[in-house]
Design an enzyme around this catalytic site. Structure first.
Site, PDB file in Angstrom:
ATOM      1  N   GLY A 110       0.802  -1.236   0.000  1.00  0.00           N
ATOM      2  CA  GLY A 110       0.000   0.000   0.000  1.00  0.00           C
ATOM      3  C   GLY A 110       0.827   1.275   0.000  1.00  0.00           C
ATOM      4  O   GLY A 110       0.343   2.331   0.420  1.00  0.00           O
ATOM      5  N   CYS A 124       0.370 -17.410   4.704  1.00  0.00           N
ATOM      6  CA  CYS A 124      -0.099 -17.671   6.068  1.00  0.00           C
ATOM      7  C   CYS A 124      -0.895 -16.513   6.675  1.00  0.00           C
ATOM      8  O   CYS A 124      -1.325 -16.616   7.821  1.00  0.00           O
ATOM      9  CB  CYS A 124       1.089 -18.013   6.964  1.00  0.00           C
ATOM     10  SG  CYS A 124       2.074 -16.580   7.389  1.00  0.00           S
ATOM     11  N   GLU A 151       8.343   4.961  -6.392  1.00  0.00           N
ATOM     12  CA  GLU A 151       9.331   3.991  -6.885  1.00  0.00           C
ATOM     13  C   GLU A 151      10.727   4.611  -6.941  1.00  0.00           C
ATOM     14  O   GLU A 151      11.467   4.429  -7.913  1.00  0.00           O
ATOM     15  CB  GLU A 151       8.929   3.478  -8.280  1.00  0.00           C
ATOM     16  CG  GLU A 151       7.554   2.848  -8.347  1.00  0.00           C
ATOM     17  CD  GLU A 151       7.477   1.432  -7.768  1.00  0.00           C
ATOM     18  OE1 GLU A 151       8.438   0.998  -7.084  1.00  0.00           O
ATOM     19  OE2 GLU A 151       6.443   0.781  -7.982  1.00  0.00           O
TER      20      GLU A 151
HETATM   21 ZN    ZN Z   1       3.822 -16.285   5.890  1.00  0.00          ZN
END
Ligand code: ZN
Length: 199
Positions: free
Chosen positions: A20, A148, A89
């Site tokens: 973000g 995860c 950037e």
């Molecule tokens: Zn992870």
């Protein structure tokens, strides 16, 4: 104590891909515009995510931006009346962007610089450590790990669906490559002989 500061400030927004960063730059520049400050936003022309005259975030927001190659080109667009300078950037810019940013801050401007702090190998990206050290304010944003769902600050490069090696060239011809946000546990890189030499 001086009530009318003559020097500006440097804000650096860093983090992995998909964290973000551009969205945060857009938010800060739009806010300055609402406060009737004169703003100019730049991006490196390598960034082909969007058209040449905008910074776009992944969430769909955008602001006008000027695509340039280096500090010299950028400085041609900044006159005395500009108060806020946004640079997206910034890790793609050559080293001469550092003294240019420094001069802008010394001359009283607020500079908001955005960049990837780590490259695909998980190592500090070019000019970013210097910029982070010079900054008045640092914001390190986190993405969500695609494996995860923990906080992620690594950009995992995948070539043909497999984790890239540290020795891979920046562009692998004919390969399908993409990037994912990953946490430290899920980030995977084969550093190969580059690192074993120094161990
Ligand atoms: Zn992870």
């Amino acid at each position: 104590m001086k009530n009318n500061p003559t020097k500006g400030t440097l804000e650096v927004i860093c983090g992995s891909m998909f964290s973000g960063k551009s969205e945060e730059l857009i938010r800060r520049v739009k806010r300055a515009s609402i406060a009737q400050q004169s703003t100019r936003t730049f991006k490196h022309h390598f960034d082909n995510r969007s058209s040449n005259d905008q910074v776009n975030s992944h969430d769909g927001s955008s602001i006008e931006a000027i695509a340039v190659d280096n500090a010299e080109s950028m400085m041609k667009y900044i006159n005395n009346s500009v108060e806020v300078v946004g640079i997206d950037e910034i890790q793609f810019f050559p080293k001469d962007i550092i003294p240019a940013v420094w001069d802008l801050v010394q001359s009283g401007k607020r500079v908001i610089a955005v960049g990837l702090d780590l490259d695909f190998r998980g190592l500090p990206f070019g000019i970013m450590p210097t910029l982070l050290a010079l900054a008045d304010h640092v914001t390190k944003l986190k993405a969500v790990c695609v494996k995860c769902t923990k906080d992620a600050h690594f950009s995992q490069r995948l070539v043909n669906g497999k984790p890239a090696k540290a020795s891979d060239p920046v562009i692998v011809i004919g390969a399908q490559e993409c990037y994912e946000a990953r946490c430290r546990d899920c980030f995977s890189i084969d550093h190969g002989p580059i690192f074993t030499i120094n161990k």
